[in-house]
Design a protein around this motif. Structure first.
Motif, PDB file in Angstrom:
ATOM      1  N   ALA A   1       0.813  -1.225   0.055  1.00  0.00           N
ATOM      2  CA  ALA A   1       0.184   0.051  -0.735  1.00  0.00           C
ATOM      3  C   ALA A   1       0.746   1.339   0.249  1.00  0.00           C
ATOM      4  O   ALA A   1       0.494   2.236  -0.712  1.00  0.00           O
ATOM      5  CB  ALA A   1      -1.501   0.218   1.570  1.00  0.00           C
ATOM      6  N   ASP A   2       2.065   1.784   0.645  1.00  0.00           N
ATOM      7  CA  ASP A   2       2.337   2.882   0.712  1.00  0.00           C
ATOM      8  C   ASP A   2       4.163   2.318   0.548  1.00  0.00           C
ATOM      9  O   ASP A   2       4.758   2.394   1.561  1.00  0.00           O
ATOM     10  CB  ASP A   2       2.371   3.433   2.625  1.00  0.00           C
ATOM     11  CG  ASP A   2       3.105   4.314   2.324  1.00  0.00           C
ATOM     12  OD1 ASP A   2       3.521   4.983   1.702  1.00  0.00           O
ATOM     13  OD2 ASP A   2       3.277   4.774   4.174  1.00  0.00           O
ATOM     14  N   PRO A   3       5.035   2.241  -0.768  1.00  0.00           N
ATOM     15  CA  PRO A   3       5.899   2.945  -1.399  1.00  0.00           C
ATOM     16  C   PRO A   3       6.863   3.403  -0.604  1.00  0.00           C
ATOM     17  O   PRO A   3       8.078   3.316  -0.855  1.00  0.00           O
ATOM     18  CB  PRO A   3       5.337   2.293  -2.441  1.00  0.00           C
ATOM     19  CG  PRO A   3       4.731   2.754  -2.693  1.00  0.00           C
ATOM     20  CD  PRO A   3       3.155   2.646  -1.778  1.00  0.00           C
TER      21      PRO A   3
ATOM     22  N   VAL B   1      -3.069 -13.413  -1.668  1.00  0.00           N
ATOM     23  CA  VAL B   1      -2.300 -12.224  -1.664  1.00  0.00           C
ATOM     24  C   VAL B   1      -1.248 -12.257  -2.811  1.00  0.00           C
ATOM     25  O   VAL B   1      -0.469 -12.179  -2.036  1.00  0.00           O
ATOM     26  CB  VAL B   1      -2.328 -11.407  -0.491  1.00  0.00           C
ATOM     27  CG1 VAL B   1      -2.386  -9.481  -0.923  1.00  0.00           C
ATOM     28  CG2 VAL B   1      -4.030 -11.870   0.073  1.00  0.00           C
ATOM     29  N   VAL B   2      -1.429 -11.707  -4.353  1.00  0.00           N
ATOM     30  CA  VAL B   2      -0.020 -12.076  -4.231  1.00  0.00           C
ATOM     31  C   VAL B   2       0.265 -10.038  -5.035  1.00  0.00           C
ATOM     32  O   VAL B   2      -0.854  -9.440  -5.129  1.00  0.00           O
ATOM     33  CB  VAL B   2       0.074 -12.343  -6.037  1.00  0.00           C
ATOM     34  CG1 VAL B   2       0.053 -13.337  -5.306  1.00  0.00           C
ATOM     35  CG2 VAL B   2      -1.018 -11.724  -6.691  1.00  0.00           C
ATOM     36  N   LEU B   3       0.925  -9.665  -5.706  1.00  0.00           N
ATOM     37  CA  LEU B   3       1.364  -8.566  -6.115  1.00  0.00           C
ATOM     38  C   LEU B   3       0.749  -8.706  -7.608  1.00  0.00           C
ATOM     39  O   LEU B   3       1.670  -9.211  -8.273  1.00  0.00           O
ATOM     40  CB  LEU B   3       2.492  -7.550  -5.522  1.00  0.00           C
ATOM     41  CG  LEU B   3       2.754  -7.621  -4.420  1.00  0.00           C
ATOM     42  CD1 LEU B   3       3.699  -6.573  -4.073  1.00  0.00           C
ATOM     43  CD2 LEU B   3       1.525  -6.417  -3.876  1.00  0.00           C
ATOM     44  N   ASP B   4       0.350  -6.850  -8.551  1.00  0.00           N
ATOM     45  CA  ASP B   4       0.642  -7.037  -9.473  1.00  0.00           C
ATOM     46  C   ASP B   4       1.436  -5.830 -10.148  1.00  0.00           C
ATOM     47  O   ASP B   4       2.111  -5.471 -11.151  1.00  0.00           O
ATOM     48  CB  ASP B   4      -0.907  -6.419 -10.188  1.00  0.00           C
ATOM     49  CG  ASP B   4      -1.565  -7.537 -10.231  1.00  0.00           C
ATOM     50  OD1 ASP B   4      -1.496  -8.896 -10.646  1.00  0.00           O
ATOM     51  OD2 ASP B   4      -3.343  -7.466  -9.977  1.00  0.00           O
ATOM     52  N   GLY B   5       1.911  -5.274  -8.797  1.00  0.00           N
ATOM     53  CA  GLY B   5       2.890  -4.552  -9.220  1.00  0.00           C
ATOM     54  C   GLY B   5       2.926  -3.608  -7.686  1.00  0.00           C
ATOM     55  O   GLY B   5       2.202  -3.886  -6.607  1.00  0.00           O
ATOM     56  N   PRO B   6       4.216  -2.729  -7.263  1.00  0.00           N
ATOM     57  CA  PRO B   6       4.161  -1.855  -6.109  1.00  0.00           C
ATOM     58  C   PRO B   6       2.533  -1.174  -5.297  1.00  0.00           C
ATOM     59  O   PRO B   6       1.866  -0.667  -7.113  1.00  0.00           O
ATOM     60  CB  PRO B   6       4.828  -0.659  -6.364  1.00  0.00           C
ATOM     61  CG  PRO B   6       6.115  -1.731  -7.836  1.00  0.00           C
ATOM     62  CD  PRO B   6       4.783  -1.974  -8.440  1.00  0.00           C
ATOM     63  N   ALA B   7       2.200  -1.919  -4.647  1.00  0.00           N
ATOM     64  CA  ALA B   7       1.027  -0.889  -3.824  1.00  0.00           C
ATOM     65  C   ALA B   7       0.491  -1.780  -4.900  1.00  0.00           C
ATOM     66  O   ALA B   7      -1.286  -1.010  -4.622  1.00  0.00           O
ATOM     67  CB  ALA B   7       0.897  -0.171  -3.841  1.00  0.00           C
ATOM     68  N   ARG B   8      -0.061  -2.750  -5.252  1.00  0.00           N
ATOM     69  CA  ARG B   8      -0.693  -3.375  -6.190  1.00  0.00           C
ATOM     70  C   ARG B   8      -1.471  -5.142  -5.722  1.00  0.00           C
ATOM     71  O   ARG B   8      -1.321  -5.534  -7.008  1.00  0.00           O
ATOM     72  CB  ARG B   8      -0.901  -3.088  -7.865  1.00  0.00           C
ATOM     73  CG  ARG B   8      -0.840  -1.561  -8.190  1.00  0.00           C
ATOM     74  CD  ARG B   8      -0.396  -1.584  -9.597  1.00  0.00           C
ATOM     75  NE  ARG B   8      -1.074  -2.195 -10.740  1.00  0.00           N
ATOM     76  CZ  ARG B   8      -0.511  -3.074 -11.499  1.00  0.00           C
ATOM     77  NH1 ARG B   8       1.282  -3.242 -12.144  1.00  0.00           N
ATOM     78  NH2 ARG B   8      -0.930  -3.933 -12.475  1.00  0.00           N
TER      79      ARG B   8
END
Length: 375
Positions: free
Chosen positions: A201-203, A347-354
């Motif tokens: 959520a908060d890079p 829960v995975v990421l599609d990119g930073p904070a995504r």
């Protein structure tokens, strides 16, 4: 404590339900009784103060502040760490509440790490179908994760936090001064949950850590100039998510980034690993899984996976788990609370904070990701 340290409290609301106070001198300061009283409310007459055996001075300080408020304080010492989170310990606390005649207008205060606040919250949630609880976390992990959000629970032989209840606290008091007495390894382990908030959520959290990771895991980490901002940012991430989804029906699942594999490691290792250490490996595992499943692609995806390794290793957190335990880990993951029927959910990421969700990946994919973090 130096006079130059700002002793004012930052008030972070969790929706309209309660506040998290973050600052210095919140327990030992002259207005500690007023702060605690403000969180507990005027109707409370008796408080059950649940604490571990390792923080006698803090327990005495908090007891004195509550008594200055005119409250009757009943103290109960519980085992340290995960040994506190059992049905037997919870039953002992229920018995004490009954003998002391606690009513629905009385309260529980949890003073300690995440295990103590989980236990205290669960006991409060289940006594008379719910009494108030104020959480006073004494570890970094407790401040940024366990004490905030209203998830309470105990462990069973079959898994972690499988028995619990959603029970938002009346308030949370995070006194950063107590981190100075925390063993460096425990403070570093807590940083894993802070880093998690950066990825989901908060890079800016990641940027702050990368600017001086050595200072955050050294002997003076508790006085690191960025620590307060990191705590506040992590608490805000959790507060915003929890306010939008108290009961983990959708959005709140993102806070479990790295936890499915991490909880499995904790269970297989009989809770000898620190929670943050297990989550650290869990985040690397799920980053590798996301890349294998096509959620992280190309040079950008590779860079984000590498950033997981780089940040966590710079904090001296583990990013690998020794091989040979895959069948046990898979069994433990299948019992995870986030599973739906026979389907595992990550829960995975599609990119930073995504953040995104990966549902029902095949066993071969799961094992390939395991091979990348084992050895």
């Amino acid at each position: 404590m130096s006079d130059s340290i700002d002793q004012s409290a930052t008030r972070i609301p969790v929706g309209d339900d309660y506040d998290v106070l973050v600052g210095h001198g919140l327990i030992s300061g002259a207005d500690a009784d007023a702060r605690l009283g403000g969180l507990l409310g005027e109707a409370v007459e008796r408080v059950l103060l649940v604490h571990p055996p390792t923080i006698d001075a803090l327990t005495q300080r908090l007891t004195a502040a509550l008594e200055r408020r005119g409250l009757t304080v009943v103290t109960e010492e519980v085992p340290d760490a995960e040994a506190a989170k059992t049905a037997e310990v919870a039953a002992r606390l229920w018995g004490r509440l009954g003998r002391e005649g606690f009513t629905r207008t009385d309260a529980v205060v949890g003073l300690g790490g995440g295990s103590v606040t989980d236990l205290a919250g669960f006991v409060a949630a289940t006594w008379l179908r719910g009494v108030a609880v104020v959480q006073v976390p004494t570890t970094l992990l407790g401040m940024v994760d366990a004490a905030v959000g209203g998830k309470t629970g105990i462990n069973t032989a079959e898994g972690k936090n499988l028995v619990g209840a959603f029970h938002p606290p009346a308030g949370v008091l995070c006194d950063l001064d107590v981190l100075a007495t925390l063993p460096p390894a425990d403070l570093t382990a807590g940083l894993a949950e802070v880093v998690k908030c950066g990825f989901i959520a908060d890079p800016v959290v990641l940027d702050l850590v990368e600017a001086n990771p050595a200072g955050l895991c050294g002997p003076d980490a508790a006085t690191h100039p960025s620590l307060r901002e990191l705590v506040e940012r992590a608490v805000r991430v959790k507060a915003e998510v929890v306010a939008a989804d108290l009961r983990e029906s959708s959005l709140r699942e993102i806070l479990n980034y790295g936890h499915t594999f991490g909880h499995a490691v904790e269970q297989v290792e009989r809770y000898s690993w620190r929670h943050g250490e297990a989550v650290s490996v869990g985040m690397v595992y799920v980053a590798e899984l996301a890349r294998l499943a096509g959620h992280l692609t190309g040079a950008e995806g590779d860079a984000l996976v590498a950033r997981h390794h780089g940040i966590l290793e710079s904090l001296r957190l583990p990013t690998r788990y020794d091989g040979g335990r895959w069948p046990e880990l898979l069994t433990a993951m299948r019992r995870d609370k986030k599973s739906r029927g026979s389907q595992l959910r990550f829960v995975v990421l599609d990119g930073p904070a995504r953040p995104a969700r990966l549902t029902g990946p095949g066993d071969d994919l799961l094992e390939r990701a395991y091979a990348l973090v084992s050895g």
